[in-house]
Design an enzyme around this catalytic site. Structure first.
Site, PDB file in Angstrom:
ATOM      1  N   ASP A  87       2.771   3.544  47.123  1.00  0.00           N
ATOM      2  CA  ASP A  87       3.183   2.209  46.676  1.00  0.00           C
ATOM      3  C   ASP A  87       2.353   1.826  45.446  1.00  0.00           C
ATOM      4  O   ASP A  87       1.120   1.944  45.465  1.00  0.00           O
ATOM      5  CB  ASP A  87       2.909   1.238  47.843  1.00  0.00           C
ATOM      6  CG  ASP A  87       3.488  -0.141  47.621  1.00  0.00           C
ATOM      7  OD1 ASP A  87       4.482  -0.265  46.893  1.00  0.00           O
ATOM      8  OD2 ASP A  87       2.944  -1.099  48.223  1.00  0.00           O
ATOM      9  N   SER A 219       7.672 -10.638  51.606  1.00  0.00           N
ATOM     10  CA  SER A 219       7.248 -11.188  52.901  1.00  0.00           C
ATOM     11  C   SER A 219       7.755 -12.616  53.103  1.00  0.00           C
ATOM     12  O   SER A 219       7.866 -13.388  52.139  1.00  0.00           O
ATOM     13  CB  SER A 219       5.716 -11.160  53.013  1.00  0.00           C
ATOM     14  OG  SER A 219       5.281  -9.892  53.443  1.00  0.00           O
TER      15      SER A 219
HETATM   16  P1  13P Z   1       4.260  -8.830  50.184  1.00  0.00           P
HETATM   17  O1  13P Z   1       2.921  -9.261  49.679  1.00  0.00           O
HETATM   18  O2  13P Z   1       5.281  -9.894  49.962  1.00  0.00           O
HETATM   19  O3  13P Z   1       4.231  -8.381  51.589  1.00  0.00           O
HETATM   20  O4  13P Z   1       4.735  -7.593  49.286  1.00  0.00           O
HETATM   21  C1  13P Z   1       4.444  -6.288  49.641  1.00  0.00           C
HETATM   22  C2  13P Z   1       4.774  -5.313  48.568  1.00  0.00           C
HETATM   23  O5  13P Z   1       5.493  -5.568  47.643  1.00  0.00           O
HETATM   24  C3  13P Z   1       4.176  -3.987  48.691  1.00  0.00           C
HETATM   25  O6  13P Z   1       4.455  -3.190  47.590  1.00  0.00           O
HETATM   26  O1  G3H Z   2       2.011  -4.686  46.795  1.00  0.00           O
HETATM   27  C1  G3H Z   2       1.158  -4.060  47.323  1.00  0.00           C
HETATM   28  C2  G3H Z   2       0.699  -4.093  48.695  1.00  0.00           C
HETATM   29  O2  G3H Z   2       0.663  -5.379  49.240  1.00  0.00           O
HETATM   30  C3  G3H Z   2      -0.573  -3.343  48.820  1.00  0.00           C
HETATM   31  O3  G3H Z   2      -1.678  -4.088  48.439  1.00  0.00           O
HETATM   32  O4  G3H Z   2      -3.259  -2.749  47.014  1.00  0.00           O
HETATM   33  O5  G3H Z   2      -4.099  -4.551  48.559  1.00  0.00           O
HETATM   34  O6  G3H Z   2      -3.215  -2.393  49.475  1.00  0.00           O
HETATM   35  P1  G3H Z   2      -3.149  -3.396  48.363  1.00  0.00           P
HETATM   36 ZN    ZN Z   3       4.722  -4.351  45.778  1.00  0.00          ZN
END
Ligand code: 13P
Ligand code: G3H
Ligand code: ZN
Length: 314
Positions: A87, A219
């Site tokens: 991600d 979210s």
């Molecule tokens: P949220 O912060 O809305 O859960 O988004 C998660 C996200 O986009 C992870 O890549």
């Molecule tokens: O959009 C990203 C996710 O919420 C992951 O966040 O880099 O704090 O793990 P993080």
């Molecule tokens: Zn994201």
């Protein structure tokens, strides 16, 4: 290590099915054994395909070998349709590292770069990934957000439909994250009047009718868990997520993947705080972590069932 050795699949088939069936695949973030198990329990109970999302910072936290140990221990079967996805990868090196270590899907997030540089980097990642049959997501447009290291801007800039078409043609990526009003973190909207830009989504989908689109920052920020956190010593004020009805509507369009992290963090934290408040003498982490995992599984099941529409889609 190849992802098929772990029983993982890439996202090609799950996105094709989601496009045809008008539902979305959930991408849930994890960062340790408890969060991985909580998500997998929900996937297995609902018979939903699921994307296990690992951010660069989560990968740094777990370390690659430990993550792969967890994935091995999870005994995933290809029949379950589980993808392991990087991600917000921010560099070619980060994506290559993931691909070489068993990820079945990667995101290259060069959305903060000028268009041509985003194209160049995303194309390079696609070239490497496709040699290994790994799926690639890129991002165009800018999501706003205030509490997330993956978000560089206070102000969003929506994805321009013509740019999206040119970007897909030039890069060869398999899916595209678009900016239509979502944002990362728990403070997404100042009022309930703020709506997603379905007009932009419609224009993009019209020009790219068979192409999988992705929503980040999706979210819903369940009041239930925010309230428990606040009642049990936390201080989370003014948090507001994406409207559930709007997310459901988005899941029925070309949006094939919806990313959720903050909801899971809130559910987990509420479980820990509530368990410790109810049992002030307890100090066995297995007790409060079990409560946290249960909450997290509940949120995943609820969102798979009532937002994504991906229940029983394996
Ligand atoms: P949220 O912060 O809305 O859960 O988004 C998660 C996200 O986009 C992870 O890549
Ligand atoms: O959009 C990203 C996710 O919420 C992951 O966040 O880099 O704090 O793990 P993080
Ligand atoms: Zn994201």
């Amino acid at each position: 290590m190849k992802y098929s050795d772990f029983g993982l699949v890439n996202t090609h088939e799950m996105f094709a099915d989601a496009l045809r069936g008008r539902y979305a695949i959930p991408a849930f973030n994890f960062y340790n054994m408890e969060t991985l198990n909580a998500i997998l329990a929900a996937a297995r109970k609902t018979h939903s395909p699921v994307i296990l999302a690992v951010s660069e910072s989560a990968l740094k936290y777990m370390e690659t070998d430990m993550l792969l140990g967890l994935i091995t221990g999870a005994c995933i079967s290809p029949r379950e349709q589980i993808a392991l996805h990087l991600d917000h990868g921010h560099s070619l090196d980060a994506c290559i590292h993931a691909i070489d270590n068993g990820f079945s899907s990667v995101m290259i997030d060069a959305s903060s770069l000028p268009f041509d540089e985003n194209v160049k980097l995303s194309r390079a990642v696609a070239k490497y990934a496709h040699k290994h049959n790994v799926s690639v997501e890129a991002e165009l447009g800018i999501l706003s957000g205030i509490e997330d290291e993956n978000t560089q801007s206070e102000n969003s800039s929506y994805t321009r439909p013509d740019d999206a078409v040119e970007f897909i043609r030039k890069t060869g990526v398999d899916s595209l994250a678009i900016a239509i009003g979502t944002s990362h973190g728990a403070y997404k909207r100042k009022s309930d009047d703020e709506s997603l830009r379905f007009d932009i989504l419609k224009q993009i989908a019209k020009q790219l009718p068979d192409f999988p689109l992705v929503l980040h920052g999706a979210s819903t920020i369940p009041t239930k868990y925010v309230d428990i956190i606040n009642q049990c010593g936390g201080k989370i004020r003014g948090a507001r997520g994406i409207d559930i009805a709007q997310l459901k509507r988005a899941a029925k369009t070309n949006i094939c993947k919806i990313n959720i992290d903050s909801d899971l963090r809130l559910a987990f934290t509420a479980g820990v705080r509530e368990s410790l408040k109810q049992n002030p003498n307890a100090f066995n982490p297995r007790d409060y972590l079990s409560s946290a995992m249960k909450n997290m599984t509940d949120v995943c099941i609820d969102e798979i069932t009532h937002i994504m529409g991906s229940k029983n889609k394996i």
